[in-house]
Design a protein around this motif. Structure first.
Motif, PDB file in Angstrom:
ATOM      1  N   ARG A 119    -106.836 109.549  37.068  1.00 27.92           N
ATOM      2  CA  ARG A 119    -106.692 108.662  35.913  1.00 27.92           C
ATOM      3  C   ARG A 119    -105.234 108.283  35.682  1.00 27.92           C
ATOM      4  N   ALA A 120    -105.052 107.127  35.042  1.00 29.05           N
ATOM      5  CA  ALA A 120    -103.712 106.619  34.740  1.00 29.05           C
ATOM      6  C   ALA A 120    -103.730 105.963  33.375  1.00 29.05           C
ATOM      7  N   LEU A 121    -102.703 106.234  32.562  1.00 29.56           N
ATOM      8  CA  LEU A 121    -102.566 105.683  31.216  1.00 29.56           C
ATOM      9  C   LEU A 121    -101.189 105.059  31.072  1.00 29.56           C
ATOM     10  N   GLY A 122    -101.110 103.968  30.317  1.00 28.95           N
ATOM     11  CA  GLY A 122     -99.829 103.310  30.092  1.00 28.95           C
ATOM     12  C   GLY A 122     -99.817 102.572  28.773  1.00 28.95           C
ATOM     13  N   VAL A 123     -98.711 102.675  28.044  1.00 25.79           N
ATOM     14  CA  VAL A 123     -98.522 101.979  26.772  1.00 25.79           C
ATOM     15  C   VAL A 123     -97.127 101.361  26.789  1.00 25.79           C
ATOM     16  N   ALA A 124     -97.041 100.086  26.415  1.00 28.16           N
ATOM     17  CA  ALA A 124     -95.755  99.385  26.390  1.00 28.16           C
ATOM     18  C   ALA A 124     -95.648  98.568  25.108  1.00 28.16           C
ATOM     19  N   ARG A 131     -87.577  97.433  24.341  1.00 30.54           N
ATOM     20  CA  ARG A 131     -88.808  97.709  25.077  1.00 30.54           C
ATOM     21  C   ARG A 131     -88.998  99.214  25.182  1.00 30.54           C
ATOM     22  N   LEU A 132     -90.209  99.657  24.946  1.00 33.37           N
ATOM     23  CA  LEU A 132     -90.584 101.065  25.068  1.00 33.37           C
ATOM     24  C   LEU A 132     -91.831 101.154  25.921  1.00 33.37           C
ATOM     25  N   ARG A 133     -91.819 102.049  26.909  1.00 36.09           N
ATOM     26  CA  ARG A 133     -92.966 102.199  27.805  1.00 36.09           C
ATOM     27  C   ARG A 133     -93.224 103.677  28.063  1.00 36.09           C
ATOM     28  N   LEU A 134     -94.505 104.068  27.967  1.00 42.82           N
ATOM     29  CA  LEU A 134     -94.948 105.425  28.258  1.00 42.82           C
ATOM     30  C   LEU A 134     -96.040 105.359  29.308  1.00 42.82           C
ATOM     31  N   ASP A 135     -95.928 106.188  30.337  1.00 46.25           N
ATOM     32  CA  ASP A 135     -96.905 106.228  31.420  1.00 46.25           C
ATOM     33  C   ASP A 135     -97.280 107.670  31.712  1.00 46.25           C
ATOM     34  N   ARG A 136     -98.539 107.857  32.034  1.00 45.93           N
ATOM     35  CA  ARG A 136     -99.037 109.158  32.464  1.00 45.93           C
ATOM     36  C   ARG A 136    -100.026 108.931  33.596  1.00 45.93           C
ATOM     37  N   ARG A 137     -99.839 109.675  34.674  1.00 44.68           N
ATOM     38  CA  ARG A 137    -100.682 109.506  35.847  1.00 44.68           C
ATOM     39  C   ARG A 137    -101.023 110.865  36.422  1.00 44.68           C
ATOM     40  N   GLU A 138    -102.255 110.994  36.881  1.00 41.45           N
ATOM     41  CA  GLU A 138    -102.700 112.209  37.547  1.00 41.45           C
ATOM     42  C   GLU A 138    -103.024 111.880  39.000  1.00 41.45           C
TER      43      GLU A 138
END
Length: 704
Positions: A119-124, A131-138
């Motif tokens: 799974r992969a999640l991202g918020v920008a 600009r603010l970006r958060l990412d999480r990946r497994e």
């Protein structure tokens, strides 16, 4: 540009035309007199602005997908990187969201493969200047689940209470009851980035990332001539902090970046109970990957010099440290040894890397390029003398460590001249000098020459031919180690290298294209008595693309790769010579079909068929006798089918079918733990499977 703006532009245009019409003395009916436009009767309701898609687009959009995936059989290799390792049905869903405010701020959310281990999640969030970006990946990495081991535990491995130690695996009666374990790791990566543009020419950025890897991997340790396979617990954590800033104005750009990385291993050492009767030690112990830190500073700049000339450069300074506590020489308490020369390594190495590029176009047909690269490493780790223990039984005398320094410089000069708008000839030369200290070979010098011809005619023919020649000389060999003085390392030895590259393509009037590629590299080591003697790497392939109809596209490819090498050795310093030859082949081909606008434009279909066959043959010749290893084989066939059907209520049905058949043969994987009398292995079998995955989901798009 909005509809109101478009209306204003048309009013200005009409008003500007009114004096011209009046000057010619023409009215609406062709009579003389000025025209007075009546804007009140102009209907702009259906006017469209084709130059402003962002403002005309929906400010809020969302797409969500809900579905399920069924896997026929539990096969580790089938789900190696996607997490589909278990049979049965599992949920899978995705989400994407876009919001755009009137002040220009946008919010983007993306979530993919939520029901899987990949799974992969991202918020920008992006404003006018921030600009603010958060990412999480497994990331899943599944290797095998059929491994067998008698050991239990994590950092301190223990054998069953009734274990019977033996001189070889045939005497170990407890192997039949050994449980299975899985060789797999899971990586979780989290990243945060913040960027601000305080002024149009300036920008600043900061970032933080954490990479965590857990699971079980494999390790081997030996007691003299006896080797033991050990399940090794993985617990890695890497934290990285970075900051950068840049300035750009006209044709000048400069930027700087600072990074600090910290690696931590939650498992400092691995202990295991000795399964062998000899040596007479109860446990073994080995150090694992040590903790370390690294930091770097990079400066990048680019600028235009006059007309047609550009210069850019990159400078990087870095430092790495490692200072974990040393493990004891041995677990054998019967040996009397001098204490370790230090409690820890105190490792420290500094490095520098710099590149300067200069590109100039004196004329429309001539292009000149000059590049210089320099790298150096200063290893400031203290040199110490140790007393290693072989097989936990005896010592072989003191050994002094080495802190290797390195310096590498490369200068490249290129010239490209176009004889005609579609014909170009390039000539390139570079010189590299490498120095090492201390090493058996203290320096190398290599000169490389390349000629390249490119043709592109108006009838659809494109081609590029390249010929390259490189010669590397080495300094005198210094016998600074215990290696055979006739040995040459492949990266240190004198080498003659020849490379050919060719690419030819043609585009037919029907829109079809075909392209052929070929590359071959030959390496010869004329002064190497022992070690790598020769090598050859060749690749050839073809690509075809064709559109028989506007909504139908067919593509196909074929790639053949071959690699072989020959290595010479000698048993001892004066024993008989032996020759080791390797030949690796891999053939891969595939076809893809894309069809759109079926069933009144509602159905899209794509089909991929891929096949790959690889083989490896390794042979050792000694004393006139050939001793081949069993061939390595990797045979893969797969088909992927994707279909999308758009419903009338703005929803879409998505169908995915994947079928894969794989057969492999690897002589290094033995199914029995007692296959070798002096190796306690894991009993993994070569993977073989025929598996199918079916996915069905519903996708809905929302927006206003």
């Amino acid at each position: 540009m909005t509809t109101t703006t478009m209306t204003t532009m048309n009013r200005v245009t009409l008003a500007g035309l009114a004096p011209l019409v009046s000057a010619f003395g023409m009215g609406a009916s062709g009579a003389e007199g000025p025209i007075e436009p009546n804007y009140a009767h102009v209907d702009t309701e259906r006017w469209r602005c084709r130059l402003c898609p962002f403002e005309m687009a929906n400010p809020n959009k969302a797409t969500w997908t809900v579905g399920a995936i069924q896997v026929k059989d539990a096969q580790t290799r089938f789900g190696r990187d996607n997490g589909l390792t278990e049979a049965g049905v599992r949920a899978d869903s995705s989400l994407s969201y876009l919001r755009r405010d009137d002040d220009g701020r946008t919010i983007t959310i993306s979530a993919r493969r939520l029901g899987l281990d990949s799974r992969a999640l991202g918020v920008a969030v992006e404003g006018n200047r921030t600009r603010l970006r958060l990412d999480r990946r497994e990331i899943a990495r599944n290797v095998a689940t059929d491994g067998v081991t008698p050991f239990k535990g994590a950092q301190a491995l223990r054998l069953p209470d009734d274990w019977v130690a033996g001189f070889d695996t045939a005497d170990m009666t407890g192997l039949g009851q050994a449980p299975r374990f899985g060789q797999a790791t899971e990586r979780r990566r989290m990243t945060v980035q913040v960027r601000a543009d305080p002024k149009p020419e300036w920008w600043v950025q900061a970032s933080y990332s954490r990479d965590t890897e857990t699971g079980t991997d494999l390790a081997f340790a030996d007691f003299l001539y006896q080797s033991t396979g050990l399940p090794r617990a993985v617990g890695f954590v890497t934290d990285e902090v970075g900051a950068s800033t840049g300035f750009e104005r006209d044709s000048f750009t400069v930027a700087a970046q600072w990074r600090n990385s910290r690696f931590r291993n939650r498992n400092r050492a691995l202990e295991w109970q000795n399964p062998w009767r000899v040596p007479p030690v109860a446990r073994g112990r080995m150090g694992l990957s040590p903790d370390s830190n690294a930091r770097s500073l990079t400066i990048v700049s680019s600028m235009a010099i006059g007309t047609g000339t550009t210069a850019n450069g990159t400078l990087t300074w870095a430092e790495a440290r490692q200072d974990d506590v040393f493990e004891p020489y041995t677990t054998n308490t019967r040996l009397v040894l001098d204490p370790l020369p230090a409690n820890s390594l105190g490792g420290r190495a500094r490095s520098f890397a710099g590149t300067v590029n200069l590109v100039s176009r004196p004329t429309d047909r001539l292009r000149l390029s000059l590049r210089h690269r320099h790298r150096e490493r200063d290893n400031q780790t203290a040199v110490r003398t140790f007393t290693p223990v072989r097989g936990e039984l005896f010592t072989v005398g003191p050994v002094t460590g080495r802190a290797y320094d390195m310096e590498r410089s490369t200068t490249q000069l290129g010239l490209l001249y176009r004889f005609a708008p579609r014909v170009g000839l390039g000539a390139y030369v570079d010189s590299t000098r490498l120095r090492r200290a201390p090493a058996e070979v203290s320096s190398n010098e290599e000169n490389r020459y390349r000629i390249e011809l490119a043709i592109r005619n108006r009838h659809g023919l494109r081609g590029k031919l390249s010929v390259e020649d490189a010669d590397r000389d080495m300094s005198a060999f210094r016998h600074t180690t215990g290696n055979n003085p006739s040995t040459r390392r492949y990266h240190q030895a004198a080498r003659d290298q020849r490379t050919w590259r060719a690419r030819v393509g043609y585009r037919f009037r029907t829109g079809a294209t075909v392209q052929f590629n070929s590359e071959c590299r030959l390496n010869a080591y004329p002064e190497s008595v022992l070690g790598l003697h020769s090598g050859r790497d060749c690749t050839r392939g073809a690509d075809i693309a064709f559109m028989p109809k506007p909504n139908v596209a067919v593509t196909a490819f074929y790639l053949a790769q071959e690699s072989n090498s020959a290595t010479r050795g000698r048993i001892g310093y004066s024993g008989p010579e032996w020759r080791y030859a390797t030949v690796d082949d891999a053939d891969t081909g595939g076809v893809r079909l894309d069809i759109e606008e079926l069933l009144d434009g509602r159905l899209e279909l794509s089909v991929d068929v891929v096949g790959s066959l690889g083989a490896g043959r390794y042979t050792t010749d000694t004393a006139g006798e050939s001793l081949p290893f069993p061939d390595l084989v990797s045979n893969l066939c797969g088909i992927d089918v994707h279909a999308r059907y758009r419903l009338r209520n703005r929803g879409t049905l998505v169908f995915h079918l994947r079928h894969e058949r794989y057969a492999g043969e690897d002589w290094a994987q033995v199914e029995g733990l007692d296959a070798f009398r002096n190796v306690l292995a894991f009993g993994n079998a070569s993977p073989r499977y025929d598996n199918t995955m079916v996915g069905v989901s519903f996708e809905r798009s929302l927006g206003r």
